[in-house]
Design a protein around this motif. Structure first.
Motif, PDB file in Angstrom:
ATOM      1  N   ILE C 168       0.820  -1.213   0.000  1.00 34.04           N
ATOM      2  CA  ILE C 168       0.000   0.000   0.000  1.00 34.04           C
ATOM      3  C   ILE C 168       0.851   1.258   0.000  1.00 34.04           C
ATOM      4  O   ILE C 168       0.514   2.248  -0.643  1.00 34.04           O
ATOM      5  CB  ILE C 168      -0.956  -0.016   1.210  1.00 34.04           C
ATOM      6  N   GLU C 169       1.938   1.215   0.742  1.00 34.69           N
ATOM      7  CA  GLU C 169       2.697   2.460   0.892  1.00 34.69           C
ATOM      8  C   GLU C 169       3.809   2.620  -0.126  1.00 34.69           C
ATOM      9  O   GLU C 169       4.297   3.722  -0.341  1.00 34.69           O
ATOM     10  CB  GLU C 169       3.293   2.531   2.301  1.00 34.69           C
ATOM     11  N   ARG C 170       4.267   1.527  -0.721  1.00 34.16           N
ATOM     12  CA  ARG C 170       5.472   1.645  -1.532  1.00 34.16           C
ATOM     13  C   ARG C 170       5.320   1.205  -2.973  1.00 34.16           C
ATOM     14  O   ARG C 170       6.251   1.278  -3.741  1.00 34.16           O
ATOM     15  CB  ARG C 170       6.617   0.810  -0.898  1.00 34.16           C
ATOM     16  N   THR C 171       4.156   0.676  -3.338  1.00 37.73           N
ATOM     17  CA  THR C 171       4.062   0.235  -4.731  1.00 37.73           C
ATOM     18  C   THR C 171       3.117   1.141  -5.506  1.00 37.73           C
ATOM     19  O   THR C 171       2.389   1.943  -4.928  1.00 37.73           O
ATOM     20  CB  THR C 171       3.524  -1.203  -4.842  1.00 37.73           C
ATOM     21  N   ARG C 172       3.110   0.968  -6.782  1.00 32.59           N
ATOM     22  CA  ARG C 172       2.275   1.790  -7.644  1.00 32.59           C
ATOM     23  C   ARG C 172       0.816   1.469  -7.409  1.00 32.59           C
ATOM     24  O   ARG C 172      -0.024   2.378  -7.391  1.00 32.59           O
ATOM     25  CB  ARG C 172       2.659   1.493  -9.090  1.00 32.59           C
ATOM     26  N   LEU C 173       0.534   0.183  -7.231  1.00 27.84           N
ATOM     27  CA  LEU C 173      -0.844  -0.226  -6.954  1.00 27.84           C
ATOM     28  C   LEU C 173      -1.335   0.479  -5.701  1.00 27.84           C
ATOM     29  O   LEU C 173      -2.429   1.034  -5.655  1.00 27.84           O
ATOM     30  CB  LEU C 173      -0.910  -1.755  -6.759  1.00 27.84           C
ATOM     31  N   GLY C 174      -0.486   0.451  -4.675  1.00 28.23           N
ATOM     32  CA  GLY C 174      -0.848   1.124  -3.440  1.00 28.23           C
ATOM     33  C   GLY C 174      -1.057   2.615  -3.637  1.00 28.23           C
ATOM     34  O   GLY C 174      -1.980   3.205  -3.081  1.00 28.23           O
TER      35      GLY C 174
END
Lengths: 313, 400, 294
Positions: C168-174
């Motif tokens: 959630i905090e570090r990926t593009r999806l997040g």
């Protein structure tokens, strides 16, 4: 139209209520109903008229019940002083919890009341004088100031009915007073109320304390009616139940909470023998239905219906 | 108008309910208020209702020319539900006798209502001896066993066997406290020492943190002052944490239903005190087969106690010639109870039903030859020895 | 035995370990609640019920279909997650524009329905679920006894929790998910199917709860009421950590479990209320929570 009809309806209901013992209905059941109706009206003072959703109101019902029952059994206090002491206890608890909870609004307010009432629950569980899981049992009803004995269900019934009517009138007066008007203003638009110069915090706190005290009165009476105070009185599920009552009946109305209490208590009483565990499921389903479709509650819908009729006629 | 319709419907509903309750008013009504869905549901539960029906059938179905009917309800281990239902059945349904309880806290609440409403209450399943001591009254009878007899049986046997230092895992309500007290007295009387205790709420599902405290105490014995599902879970958790390697686990109140649920592999070697065992003699075996045909397994001691108590009550009503509570209670105190449950049993002035108790040990899987062949009887305690002398705490039975 | 301040070391460490196990459950459940609240504005009071359904999924899977523990770890969350999505589509989505309190009340009612129905069939007493054979037994570490299964629970929860946080905090999806909460119409204008993301988010949060349930099944008796008392504590954790903060929930959950463990050693009667006392203090002193942003 409704302004003319309402006093007549109330009068009819009052007559019916007075005749209840003659109708052969179980007085203890009706007394329980009246106590919960009082509890629901007290709760609605907060929810419907002040716009505050408390998730831990059972703490007030139960703390007063325990206080009164303990004073009557262990300390041999008279009935009326014990009831007053119970109300005082719940009022003090209301002041403490209210003062902390008022600082936040909406969801956070609800969460604080939830957490603090859980603390009350666990204190009641552990404290010696509450009897833990056993509760305080065998509580005698005593008498009104030594004059009118309350052992008989009929005598107790009229006592509870009298208190209920007084409380109902009291809440009516509060709502129609200037204080009540400010509460409604805060409910409808808090920033505007602030800008008009009203002390929001003080109004909310007073409303909270009043609600807690009346809930305590209901708890004390209930403890004397049934003859015991147990953990069920301070449990989370009871808090949930008292939220549902005004929701079913209609939060914006006076009689709504009473109807809601009537529905729930009757359900619990008469269904529990027939359908046993399904009572919880039914209550849950009613919760969902009310929030999704009947947000104005039974009485609210009726008033809207009647209002619509007069508009078209 | 709308309000008018509502009140009319309510009135009709009320009349219907009143009419229905009128139909039963002439019967002799026996009420069963018990735990039907919680930690004690397997001990008596629905099998108990069957036992009552068997007793009514054996008695002949009617007494003093009136039909005998049964009402049942689940108190969910809540004293308020037990007490409210008791009061309601007494006020509204003209119940003549109520038996059951299982949960000591609920039973104490019900016995107070028994006194208030003057309805005989036969407490079965609850163990708390306070029911016939501080909490005794003229309308309460304590039938199957109590904390005194359990401690006299199990604790004595264990301490005499060498287990001297005790730590208790106690159910945190009247029953657990009283059982721990009774066992502690026996341990000290026999030269042992009570090291400490920890209290767990009724219905705890995870006993691990309590067991850790037990282990830290260094005692030789872990005394389980709990029952039903609590006992089963405590024993299972004790196994998981390897408590058995350093402490002896003693179930101060264990039922055959617990042994069945745990399995002989886990339960073998447990020492228990019981008031009745299905495989004791031909009469008990015959009764058990009849019960098992209806319910699916042989009866536990409490279920048979239900049968015996129902019969005792009906016999008392017949002897008294009336259902008047005071006269029936007088007859019950005079009665000699000789049935499949007890021989030479009688009800003492404080309300205890005095009868023999047995100390048994759970067989190993190898020793068990048939399903439910779980117990070997180690010793028998005569009633007076098991339940001890009158303590004087009950005003109805002063110390002589 | 060795003692620290008069308390046996073995007791302290064992209680801490047990506290960490409880904390793992708090962390996983708070995570789900925080994700759902943070990204959808719904206070999911039914989270405890979903946790319970996850455990029942594993239990019934075993009893009725012979499905073992390891497949249940994936199957049960999938099924319960789907149930969650169905409920979201039917009921919850109508409430988004309203006060979050309505969502709270509806999910409260749903929890009653789920718990009540199962209680009718299974009673309130729990049923046991066996520990998977690879994980049975204990390690005697000398200063404490560590059941292997509980060590696995701690490991699995920490991995799942931190993975979720990372996603959630570090990926593009997040990042896309977080953008959806802040400005859904704008995101929609970029061609991203926001409603579908919301639905999947809810399903994901619910699946997390169910996964916690499966992990819990061998430790706690599987009973219809197992989620009831837990859900209140979980909300306290979420509030302490900060209602929309993922990291807050994870660290808050683990931390609280440890604090509870300590309390059980020092002052056992208070272990039930320590969470709520901390929550009350945090709400008064730092209303947004320890990691929250107002």
């Amino acid at each position: 139209m409704s302004a003319r009809l309402t006093p007549i309806l109330y009068a009819v209901l009052l007559v019916l209520a007075v005749c209840v013992p003659l109708l052969g209905v179980y007085p203890v059941f009706v007394m329980q109903l009246l106590c919960f109706a009082m509890f629901a009206c007290a709760y609605n003072l907060l929810l419907g008229f002040s716009g505050m959703l408390s998730f831990g109101h059972a703490a007030f019902l139960g703390s007063a019940a325990y206080a009164t029952c303990w004073l009557v059994t262990a300390q041999h206090w008279g009935t009326v002083p014990a009831i007053l002491a119970g109300v005082a206890v719940s009022a003090i608890l209301g002041t403490i919890i209210g003062a902390i909870a008022i600082r936040r609004r909406g969801i956070y307010f609800a969460m604080i009341t939830l957490a603090l009432s859980q603390i009350v629950y666990f204190v009641c569980l552990e404290a010696k004088f509450t009897g833990g899981e056993n509760g305080i049992q065998g509580v005698p009803r005593g008498s009104v100031l030594g004059i009118v004995p309350l052992q008989s269900d009929i005598a107790m019934y009229y006592f509870v009915l009298a208190v209920f009517v007084l409380v109902f009138l009291f809440i009516y007066r509060i709502i129609h007073s200037p204080f009540g008007q400010v509460l409604k203003a805060i409910r409808d638009n808090e920033p505007r109320a602030t800008s008009l110069g009203y002390d929001i915090g003080r109004h909310k706190l007073v409303a909270f304390i009043l609600s807690a005290a009346i809930a305590g009165l209901a708890g004390s009476l209930k403890g004397l009616v049934l003859g015991f105070a147990t953990l069920s009185d301070v449990q989370q599920s009871t808090s949930g139940l008292v939220i549902l009552m005004p929701l079913i009946g209609g939060t914006g109305t006076f009689f709504g909470p009473v109807i809601g209490a009537g529905v729930i208590i009757t359900l619990q009483q008469y269904l529990s023998d027939r359908v046993g565990g399904w009572v919880t499921v039914i209550i849950g389903a009613i919760f969902v239905a009310c929030v999704m479709a009947f947000r104005r509650g039974v009485v609210g819908e009726l008033i809207a219906l009647v209002g619509r009729k007069t508009k078209t006629s | 108008m709308k309000f008018g319709k509502m009140t009319l419907t309510a009135a009709i509903a009320l009349t219907a309910v009143m009419a229905a309750s009128q139909a039963m008013a002439d019967d002799v009504i026996i009420g069963d208020i018990d735990d039907l869905s919680g930690p004690y549901a397997d001990v008596i539960g629905k099998g108990g209702i069957e036992a009552i029906n068997m007793a009514i059938a054996d008695f002949g179905g009617s007494v003093l020319g009136k039909k005998i009917s049964v009402m049942t309800t689940d108190h969910q281990n809540k004293p308020d539900i037990g007490a409210s239902k008791f009061a309601e059945w007494a006020d509204q349904n003209h119940v003549n006798m109520i038996l059951g309880g299982s949960n000591t806290g609920v039973s104490i609440a019900m016995s107070k209502k028994a006194l208030e409403k003057k309805v005989p209450f036969i407490a079965i399943g609850a163990a708390g001896a306070s029911l016939t001591n501080q909490d005794c009254n003229a309308y309460t009878i304590h039938y199957a066993y109590d904390t005194t007899s359990l401690a006299n049986g199990t604790a004595t046997a264990m301490v005499k066997g060498g287990a001297k230092t005790w730590f208790y895992l106690t159910a945190d309500y009247a029953f657990g406290t009283q059982l721990q007290e009774a066992a502690s007295k026996v341990v000290e009387a026999n030269g042992g020492k009570n090291v400490g205790s920890v209290r767990a709420p009724l219905g705890t599902s995870d006993f691990s943190s309590f067991l850790v405290q037990a282990q830290g105490s260094g005692a030789q014995v872990l005394g389980l002052a709990n029952a039903g599902a609590d006992t089963q879970n405590s024993i299972k958790a004790a196994n998981e944490f390897g408590i058995g390697k350093t402490m002896k686990v003693v179930a101060l109140l264990g039922f055959i239903s617990d042994v069945n649920a745990l399995g002989l592999k886990t339960a073998q070697g447990l020492t228990l005190t019981t008031s009745w065992y299905w495989d004791a003699n031909d009469e008990t075996r015959k009764f058990s087969k009849r019960f098992a045909d209806k319910v699916g397994h042989p009866p536990g001691e409490n279920q048979t106690a239900y049968y015996s108590a129902t019969l005792a009550y009906l016999n008392a009503v017949k002897a008294a010639g009336t259902t008047d509570s005071d006269k029936v209670m007088a007859e019950l105190h005079k009665e000699k109870i000789n049935d499949v449950y007890a021989k030479g049993g009688y009800i003492r002035a404080d309300g205890v039903m005095i009868h023999d108790m047995y100390v048994v040990q759970v067989k190993t899987p190898a020793e068990s030859k048939a399903p439910w062949d779980y117990y070997k009887v180690i010793s028998t305690m005569k009633g007076e020895e098991a339940f001890g002398p009158v303590t004087g705490l009950c005003k109805l039975a002063p110390k002589s | 035995m060795t003692t620290i301040f008069g308390y046996p070391l073995i007791v302290i460490l064992s209680q801490l370990m047990l506290g960490l196990v409880n904390g793992s459950f708090y962390a996983m459940l708070s995570l789900g609640v925080a994700v759902i609240f943070g990204l959808m504005g719904v206070v999911n009071f039914a989270h405890g019920a979903f946790y319970m359904l996850g455990a029942f999924g594993a239990l019934l899977g075993l009893q009725w279909f012979g499905i073992g523990y390891w497949p249940s770890l994936i199957l049960s969350p999938l099924i319960v997650g789907t149930i969650g999505i169905v409920l979201e589509r039917l009921l919850l989505r109508h409430l988004y524009k309203l006060d979050p309190l309505y969502g709270l009340l509806v999910t409260f009612g749903l929890a009653l329905v789920a718990e009540g129905s199962l209680q009718n069939y299974f009673g309130s007493s729990g049923q046991s679920y066996p520990v998977p054979s690879i994980l049975t037994g204990t390690w005697n570490l000398g200063f404490m006894i560590l059941p292997i299964y509980r060590a696995w629970v701690i490991l699995a929860s920490v991995v799942v929790s931190f993975t979720t946080w990372y996603v959630i905090e570090r990926t593009r999806l997040g990042a896309t998910l977080r953008a959806a909460t802040q400005n859904a119409p704008l995101l929609q204008a970029f061609g991203i199917n926001v409603p579908r993301m919301v639905v999947l988010t809810f399903g994901g949060g619910v699946a997390l709860a169910a996964l916690a349930g499966v992990l819990a099944a061998p430790v706690i008796q599987v009973s219809p009421l197992m989620g009831q008392s837990l859900v209140i504590v979980v909300f306290a954790v979420v509030v302490i950590g900060g209602m929309g903060s993922i990291l807050g929930s994870v660290l808050g959950g683990l931390g609280l479990g440890v604090i509870e463990g300590f309390t059980k050693v020092l002052y056992p009667e208070a272990s039930n209320i320590v969470v709520f006392v901390i929550m009350a203090i945090v709400l008064v002193v730092r209303p947004a929570g320890l990691f929250g942003k107002e």
